[in-house]
Write a protein that holds these residues in place. Structure first.
Motif, PDB file in Angstrom:
ATOM      1  N   SER A  68      24.154  44.009  40.794  1.00  0.00           N
ATOM      2  CA  SER A  68      24.737  45.088  41.584  1.00  0.00           C
ATOM      3  C   SER A  68      23.827  45.494  42.735  1.00  0.00           C
ATOM      4  N   TRP A  69      24.396  45.464  43.924  1.00  0.00           N
ATOM      5  CA  TRP A  69      23.700  46.050  45.074  1.00  0.00           C
ATOM      6  C   TRP A  69      24.159  47.513  45.179  1.00  0.00           C
ATOM      7  N   ASP A  70      23.236  48.425  44.898  1.00  0.00           N
ATOM      8  CA  ASP A  70      23.566  49.853  44.974  1.00  0.00           C
ATOM      9  C   ASP A  70      23.449  50.310  46.434  1.00  0.00           C
ATOM     10  N   ASP A  71      24.354  49.744  47.243  1.00  0.00           N
ATOM     11  CA  ASP A  71      24.240  49.955  48.694  1.00  0.00           C
ATOM     12  C   ASP A  71      25.075  51.135  49.196  1.00  0.00           C
ATOM     13  N   TYR A  72      25.510  51.996  48.247  1.00  0.00           N
ATOM     14  CA  TYR A  72      26.140  53.249  48.687  1.00  0.00           C
ATOM     15  C   TYR A  72      25.186  54.415  48.438  1.00  0.00           C
ATOM     16  N   ASP A  73      23.904  54.069  48.273  1.00  0.00           N
ATOM     17  CA  ASP A  73      22.894  55.108  48.098  1.00  0.00           C
ATOM     18  C   ASP A  73      22.495  55.686  49.451  1.00  0.00           C
ATOM     19  N   VAL A  74      21.787  56.792  49.385  1.00  0.00           N
ATOM     20  CA  VAL A  74      21.410  57.525  50.608  1.00  0.00           C
ATOM     21  C   VAL A  74      20.171  56.894  51.254  1.00  0.00           C
ATOM     22  N   PHE A  75      20.200  56.836  52.573  1.00  0.00           N
ATOM     23  CA  PHE A  75      19.036  56.375  53.343  1.00  0.00           C
ATOM     24  C   PHE A  75      18.067  57.553  53.436  1.00  0.00           C
ATOM     25  N   ARG A  76      16.981  57.484  52.644  1.00  0.00           N
ATOM     26  CA  ARG A  76      16.080  58.639  52.505  1.00  0.00           C
ATOM     27  C   ARG A  76      14.833  58.563  53.370  1.00  0.00           C
ATOM     28  N   LYS A  77      14.405  57.339  53.703  1.00  0.00           N
ATOM     29  CA  LYS A  77      13.104  57.195  54.354  1.00  0.00           C
ATOM     30  C   LYS A  77      13.098  55.926  55.197  1.00  0.00           C
ATOM     31  N   VAL A  78      12.494  55.976  56.367  1.00  0.00           N
ATOM     32  CA  VAL A  78      12.402  54.793  57.234  1.00  0.00           C
ATOM     33  C   VAL A  78      11.162  53.989  56.823  1.00  0.00           C
ATOM     34  N   PRO A  79      11.332  52.734  56.351  1.00  0.00           N
ATOM     35  CA  PRO A  79      10.156  51.933  55.981  1.00  0.00           C
ATOM     36  C   PRO A  79       9.278  51.641  57.187  1.00  0.00           C
ATOM     37  N   LYS A  80       7.998  51.410  56.914  1.00  0.00           N
ATOM     38  CA  LYS A  80       7.034  51.187  57.994  1.00  0.00           C
ATOM     39  C   LYS A  80       7.290  49.883  58.752  1.00  0.00           C
ATOM     40  N   ASN A  81       7.910  48.917  58.083  1.00  0.00           N
ATOM     41  CA  ASN A  81       7.987  47.584  58.706  1.00  0.00           C
ATOM     42  C   ASN A  81       9.262  47.363  59.531  1.00  0.00           C
ATOM     43  N   MET A  82       9.992  48.441  59.872  1.00  0.00           N
ATOM     44  CA  MET A  82      11.260  48.268  60.591  1.00  0.00           C
ATOM     45  C   MET A  82      11.103  48.549  62.084  1.00  0.00           C
ATOM     46  N   PRO A  83      11.716  47.695  62.954  1.00  0.00           N
ATOM     47  CA  PRO A  83      11.703  47.985  64.386  1.00  0.00           C
ATOM     48  C   PRO A  83      12.577  49.203  64.702  1.00  0.00           C
ATOM     49  N   ASN A  84      12.293  49.831  65.832  1.00  0.00           N
ATOM     50  CA  ASN A  84      13.085  50.965  66.336  1.00  0.00           C
ATOM     51  C   ASN A  84      13.235  52.097  65.311  1.00  0.00           C
TER      52      ASN A  84
END
Length: 523
Positions: A68-84
């Motif tokens: 299961s991809w629990d991809d309806y969860d909340v975006f809580r924090k921006v990871p350090k390794n992401m552009p923009n």
């Protein structure tokens, strides 16, 4: 298939059959929120389930393996390794499937992380059926489950309160809503009409609306209720979880009670421990972005040895994945396991049964019909450095290798080259001198010793064993009136630009005349 199945995966397979009874299909489950790079610690759960699936199938059972991809969860924090990251900040509190993928890999942030995993898992022999929870929630597939939770609100609250120091407020609801106005979960539920209608307020805009659970994509269950609802719906017979979920009063404790309210039973489970990376402290975390992924591990370990790391360790044992000198021992341990499987190494019956089962479960597909080309990892690293990383040149020196062994060795060579060039300690790395390498300054005695060595290589290298040829090294040192230690150091400096290196007589024999004589002839 080995006769004695005493591996932990076989023991758990027996437990599942015993506790769940004889079933037409057994369902084994795993899953994660794709909130960041899916790391090697997450892989421990996936591979643990896959091993149980294999063990059940080995007993002649039909198994459904769901992830299961629990991809309806909340975006809580921006990871350090992401552009923009500034753009991503504006999506906080929204579902991760609505967050853009700023790396450009996929339609959304969650899908990018999912694809990374889905592409690599077949490489290590893991092929689950994927369930996408955002798709399921947004299509109202779980409307019945959400209504059931609303009907059982007081019983669910009582179960959760058992494990809380402060009881949940009377205004608590077993459901959460993403606002249709802002897509964020910053909402307050105001009421339920006893059927399908939920009324909520968007706390940031003050707007209110009533939604129908059967036709709108905005509602979902919180984790401690969502997990048991899905156990009941999918009929899950086995699902492990990490220490955090299995701790006293954790989500496993509450879920195994709540699942009964949905008409189901808790699955057989076990707690798996965390993994650390050798030379780095602390727990690996997806959301920090500073993680080691399965891709990183497969740079250094072949797929079979990657599996072996997990197969040969009980899930409740913490262990470290090493990128340092331990790599040499891990390859050696796997090779010994393979030798035992093929009867090339004699051990007692108990160990033989254990190692044979570990070897079987470590394979990506069918168990090979012959052992791999048994070449120590350290020696393979030396061969690759002698030939400047040219795999075909190394293969050309191995005249007794079979076609099936050749394919497996190519994969191992890629791993060995990645390790030696990226992770190995400095003293392990070298390259043979060539016509462009600056000459080492030598005095007359040293030159005389090198000339004597060149003569010995020319006349005696091919016809002598390593042990026999080593005598010529000492004779060459005497020809220049050098102490043997000073002579050996000189030869290493001339050949590889280092004070020390691989065992010299064997090294010169492995390199061969064609590579050694042009270097020595410069002196």
């Amino acid at each position: 298939m080995s006769d004695i199945q005493n591996h932990w995966a076989d023991i758990y397979a027996d437990k599942i059959i015993r506790e769940k009874g004889d079933k037409e299909v057994y369902t084994c489950a795993s899953g994660i929120t794709p909130s960041g790079t899916v790391h090697i610690g997450n892989f421990r759960e996936i591979i643990s389930v896959e091993l149980i699936v294999r063990a059940l199938r080995a007993k002649g059972k039909n198994v459904r393996f769901i992830y299961s991809w629990d991809d309806y969860d909340v975006f809580r924090k921006v990871p350090k390794n992401m552009p923009n990251p500034e753009l991503l900040e504006t999506y906080l509190r929204k579902p991760i499937t609505l967050v853009p993928d700023t790396t450009g890999r996929a339609d959304n942030y969650a899908r990018g992380n999912e694809l990374d995993v889905e592409k690599i898992l077949p490489t290590v022999g893991v092929n689950p059926e994927y369930l996408y929870q955002a798709e399921r929630y947004r299509s109202s597939m779980y409307a019945e489950g959400m209504r059931k939770a609303l009907e059982k609100r007081s019983e669910i609250k009582a179960i959760l309160d058992e494990y809380r120091t402060e009881p949940l407020p009377e205004s608590w609801w077993p459901i959460s809503v993403f606002s249709s106005f802002t897509d964020k979960d910053t909402t307050t539920i105001l009421g339920w009409d006893g059927e399908w209608g939920i009324t909520y307020r968007d706390d940031s805009t003050g707007q209110e609306e009533t939604i129908d659970l059967r036709t709108t994509p905005y509602a979902k269950l919180p984790w401690r209720i969502d997990w048991p609802m899905r156990w009941a719906r999918e009929g899950v017979d086995f699902e492990p979880a990490g220490k955090d979920h299995h701790s006293e009063g954790g989500s496993f404790d509450t879920s195994k009670k709540i699942v009964k309210l949905f008409g189901g039973e808790a699955p057989v489970s076990f707690q798996y421990d965390f993994i650390s990376i050798k030379g780095r402290g602390g727990k690996i975390s997806s959301s920090s972005g500073e993680v080691i992924s399965l891709y990183d591990v497969l740079e250094v370990y072949t797929p079979e040895i990657c599996r072996y790391l997990f197969v040969s360790t009980r899930p409740n044992t913490e262990f470290a994945i090493s990128f340092d000198l331990d790599v040499l021992k891990i390859y050696e341990d796997y090779d010994n396991c393979e030798r035992i499987y093929f009867g090339l190494l004699d051990v007692n019956e108990k160990r033989k049964a254990k190692e044979k089962r570990i070897y079987e479960l470590s394979q990506v597909g069918e168990v090979p019909t012959e052992p791999s080309y048994q070449i120590p990892f350290r020696h393979l690293c030396n061969l690759l450095q002698i030939h400047g990383g040219d795999k075909d040149a190394v293969l050309a020196t191995l005249t007794d290798i079979t076609p099936s062994q050749k394919e497996r060795l190519k994969v191992r060579m890629s791993c060995a080259w990645a390790w030696i060039t990226t992770f190995a300690p400095e003293e392990f790395r070298w390259s043979l001198s060539n016509a462009d390498t600056p000459l080492v300054e030598v005095n007359d005695n040293e030159r005389a010793a090198l000339k004597a060595l060149a003569k010995a290589v020319e006349e005696n290298l091919d016809g002598k064993t390593e042990k026999e040829f080593s005598n010529y090294l000492y004779s060459a040192a005497e020809a220049g009136s050098l102490e043997s230690s000073a002579f050996f150091s000189l030869v290493y400096r001339v050949l590889i630009g280092k004070e020390r290196g691989p065992k010299l007589a064997g090294f010169i024999k492995t390199c061969g005349k064609d590579k050694i004589l042009p270097i020595l002839s410069r002196y």
